[in-house]
Design a protein around this motif. Structure first.
Motif, PDB file in Angstrom:
ATOM      1  N   HIS A 180       0.816  -1.221   0.000  1.00  0.00           N
ATOM      2  CA  HIS A 180       0.000   0.000   0.000  1.00  0.00           C
ATOM      3  C   HIS A 180       0.848   1.269   0.000  1.00  0.00           C
ATOM      4  O   HIS A 180       0.333   2.353   0.201  1.00  0.00           O
ATOM      5  N   TRP A 181       2.154   1.150  -0.195  1.00  0.00           N
ATOM      6  CA  TRP A 181       3.016   2.330  -0.141  1.00  0.00           C
ATOM      7  C   TRP A 181       2.919   3.182  -1.405  1.00  0.00           C
ATOM      8  O   TRP A 181       3.453   4.252  -1.473  1.00  0.00           O
ATOM      9  N   PHE A 182       2.275   2.633  -2.425  1.00  0.00           N
ATOM     10  CA  PHE A 182       2.127   3.437  -3.633  1.00  0.00           C
ATOM     11  C   PHE A 182       0.702   3.562  -4.103  1.00  0.00           C
ATOM     12  O   PHE A 182       0.061   2.564  -4.372  1.00  0.00           O
ATOM     13  N   PRO A 183       0.184   4.785  -4.176  1.00  0.00           N
ATOM     14  CA  PRO A 183      -1.200   4.965  -4.610  1.00  0.00           C
ATOM     15  C   PRO A 183      -1.396   4.507  -6.043  1.00  0.00           C
ATOM     16  O   PRO A 183      -0.484   4.656  -6.880  1.00  0.00           O
ATOM     17  N   GLY A 184      -2.555   3.940  -6.326  1.00  0.00           N
ATOM     18  CA  GLY A 184      -2.832   3.360  -7.630  1.00  0.00           C
ATOM     19  C   GLY A 184      -2.740   4.318  -8.798  1.00  0.00           C
ATOM     20  O   GLY A 184      -2.334   3.926  -9.887  1.00  0.00           O
ATOM     21  N   THR A 206      14.296  -2.022   0.164  1.00  0.00           N
ATOM     22  CA  THR A 206      14.249  -1.080  -0.951  1.00  0.00           C
ATOM     23  C   THR A 206      13.198  -0.007  -0.671  1.00  0.00           C
ATOM     24  O   THR A 206      13.439   1.182  -0.891  1.00  0.00           O
ATOM     25  N   GLY A 207      12.050  -0.450  -0.175  1.00  0.00           N
ATOM     26  CA  GLY A 207      10.982   0.496   0.156  1.00  0.00           C
ATOM     27  C   GLY A 207      11.439   1.516   1.174  1.00  0.00           C
ATOM     28  O   GLY A 207      11.164   2.709   1.059  1.00  0.00           O
ATOM     29  N   MET A 208      12.189   1.063   2.131  1.00  0.00           N
ATOM     30  CA  MET A 208      12.660   1.950   3.189  1.00  0.00           C
ATOM     31  C   MET A 208      13.681   2.959   2.649  1.00  0.00           C
ATOM     32  O   MET A 208      13.680   4.127   3.038  1.00  0.00           O
ATOM     33  N   LYS A 209      14.523   2.505   1.745  1.00  0.00           N
ATOM     34  CA  LYS A 209      15.494   3.422   1.120  1.00  0.00           C
ATOM     35  C   LYS A 209      14.758   4.490   0.318  1.00  0.00           C
ATOM     36  O   LYS A 209      15.109   5.674   0.358  1.00  0.00           O
ATOM     37  N   LEU A 210      13.749   4.051  -0.424  1.00  0.00           N
ATOM     38  CA  LEU A 210      12.954   4.991  -1.222  1.00  0.00           C
ATOM     39  C   LEU A 210      12.249   5.993  -0.314  1.00  0.00           C
ATOM     40  O   LEU A 210      12.187   7.194  -0.616  1.00  0.00           O
ATOM     41  N   ALA A 211      11.751   5.506   0.810  1.00  0.00           N
ATOM     42  CA  ALA A 211      11.064   6.389   1.753  1.00  0.00           C
ATOM     43  C   ALA A 211      12.044   7.401   2.336  1.00  0.00           C
ATOM     44  O   ALA A 211      11.754   8.601   2.423  1.00  0.00           O
ATOM     45  N   LEU A 212      13.213   6.934   2.682  1.00  0.00           N
ATOM     46  CA  LEU A 212      14.241   7.801   3.258  1.00  0.00           C
ATOM     47  C   LEU A 212      14.612   8.929   2.298  1.00  0.00           C
ATOM     48  O   LEU A 212      14.858  10.066   2.700  1.00  0.00           O
ATOM     49  N   CYS A 213      14.618   8.621   1.019  1.00  0.00           N
ATOM     50  CA  CYS A 213      14.962   9.629   0.008  1.00  0.00           C
ATOM     51  C   CYS A 213      13.752  10.467  -0.403  1.00  0.00           C
ATOM     52  O   CYS A 213      13.842  11.279  -1.321  1.00  0.00           O
ATOM     53  N   GLY A 214      12.618  10.266   0.241  1.00  0.00           N
ATOM     54  CA  GLY A 214      11.461  11.133  -0.006  1.00  0.00           C
ATOM     55  C   GLY A 214      10.643  10.765  -1.228  1.00  0.00           C
ATOM     56  O   GLY A 214       9.927  11.598  -1.770  1.00  0.00           O
ATOM     57  N   THR A 215      10.756   9.512  -1.664  1.00  0.00           N
ATOM     58  CA  THR A 215      10.035   9.080  -2.856  1.00  0.00           C
ATOM     59  C   THR A 215       8.641   8.549  -2.523  1.00  0.00           C
ATOM     60  O   THR A 215       7.771   8.497  -3.372  1.00  0.00           O
ATOM     61  N   ILE A 216       8.469   8.150  -1.284  1.00  0.00           N
ATOM     62  CA  ILE A 216       7.174   7.645  -0.819  1.00  0.00           C
ATOM     63  C   ILE A 216       6.704   8.596   0.276  1.00  0.00           C
ATOM     64  O   ILE A 216       7.513   9.043   1.082  1.00  0.00           O
ATOM     65  N   LEU A 217       5.436   8.922   0.282  1.00  0.00           N
ATOM     66  CA  LEU A 217       4.936   9.829   1.320  1.00  0.00           C
ATOM     67  C   LEU A 217       5.237   9.256   2.710  1.00  0.00           C
ATOM     68  O   LEU A 217       4.930   8.094   2.985  1.00  0.00           O
TER      69      LEU A 217
END
Ligand SMILES: Nc1nc2c(ncn2[C@@H]2O[C@H](COP(=O)(O)OP(=O)(O)OP(=O)(O)O)[C@@H](O)[C@H]2O)c(=O)[nH]1
Length: 319
Positions: free
Chosen positions: A26-30, A215-226
């Protein structure tokens, strides 16, 4: 002295991060998948694809869909936010990318007024475009590029930076601090006079490839995921884990901690107290009501993450 203290602590640091069975589904909106359709539809008008990604995670999170698309048109990978990454890993990264067929790579800093690599971009693009047939665009004297990438990696900033460098013009594309800002449908923006070159500003809302929670956590850390979809507290903990693992201890100095620590609650408490981010709450005890001061952990976590994203905790390569 601090480094000595830090090294003494190395054994105490976690060597793996406990993701606690988190689910990234659910980390990425459709709605983000919509962008891909538009990109595919516009491919025939494009001479080259510029894929832009965050230089702190050059190997994580790039969407495999890009690769399919890439086979159709020449491709340049821009690793942006180079000011925030640790380039001592550059050769390893280029080698790994090379093995997956990514040969044209440029590191950029789109916030810098005059970035040498941005200046090199148009000649590099011409070289790439001319090395392959242009198919239906052979007769065209102007060039059209498509910028693609996961959210918040700097697509709009790249366009603005190119215009600043080549046309001495200001902003054409809105820049935002939150992922998914570029929502408008495709717009064509001129970025160079000689040769005439346009960019298609895509919505940039393709989901990144999240192979696993790390990977999700790295993306989140870099501000790619809300942030709120993942949770500020867990992003902050992953940040602390990463900084310690990489031996990047400048957070100790910045937040005046006595020594490095792998305990996020302890670190956040320090940050909250140092920044005055505390809350007074009433507590009911056996001897009556008393007011106690407690740290605002969420505010501290947010400050810690923001400091990382601004480069205040040093240059970090997460891959
Ligand atoms: N430090 C640093 N920050 C950058 C750089 N390029 C862009 N940024 C910042 O990154 C954030 C996102 O930039 P945008 O240009 O809006 O990114 P985008 O890819 O268009 O974002 P979406 O519209 O969400 O897809 C903004 O806060 C920019 O100021 C860079 O080279 N270095």
């Amino acid at each position: 002295m601090r480094l000595y203290q830090a090294l003494r602590n190395v054994d105490k640091f976690r060597t793996v991060f406990d993701f606690g069975g988190r689910d990234v589904a659910h980390w990425f909106p459709g709605h983000m998948a919509k962008g891909l359709k538009q990109m595919r539809a516009n491919l025939k008008n494009v001479d080259c694809i510029i894929e832009i990604h965050d230089a702190r995670i050059p190997l994580s999170g790039r969407n495999p869909v890009f690769q399919d698309t890439l086979n159709v048109r020449p491709h340049l990978l821009i690793l942006n936010k180079v000011d925030l990454t640790d380039l001592s890993n550059k050769q390893r990264i280029l080698k790994t990318l090379g093995k997956t067929g990514v040969k044209n790579v440029l590191f950029t800093d789109c916030l810098k007024q005059r970035d040498d690599n941005i200046k090199k971009l148009v000649p590099k693009l011409m070289e790439i475009i001319e090395s392959k047939p242009r198919y239906n665009r052979e007769e065209n004297t102007n060039y059209c590029l498509m910028v693609i990438g996961v959210p918040n990696v700097g697509k709009s900033s790249l366009i603005n930076s190119l215009r600043r460098t080549n046309l001495k013009k200001g902003r054409a594309s809105r820049v935002g601090g939150e992922p998914g800002i570029t929502r408008a449908v495709l717009t064509r923006i001129q970025v160079c006079e000689r040769p005439i070159m346009y960019l298609l500003d895509t919505p940039g809302v393709l989901p990144p490839r999240i192979e696993n929670v790390e990977t999700g956590m790295k993306l989140a850390l870099c501000g790619t995921i809300l942030d709120h979809l993942v949770g500020e507290d867990v992003i902050a903990d992953y940040l602390l884990y990463s900084l310690n693992r990489l031996g990047k201890f400048s957070y100790v100095e910045k937040y005046e901690l006595p020594e490095p620590s792998d305990d996020i609650q302890h670190v956040l408490k320090h940050i909250a107290v140092k920044l005055g981010k505390t809350q007074r709450v009433k507590a009911i005890t056996g001897v009556g009501n008393i007011t106690i001061t407690i740290p605002n952990y969420t505010a501290a976590a947010y400050d810690f993450i923001r400091a990382f994203r601004k480069g205040e905790l040093g240059q970090v390569m997460l891959d």
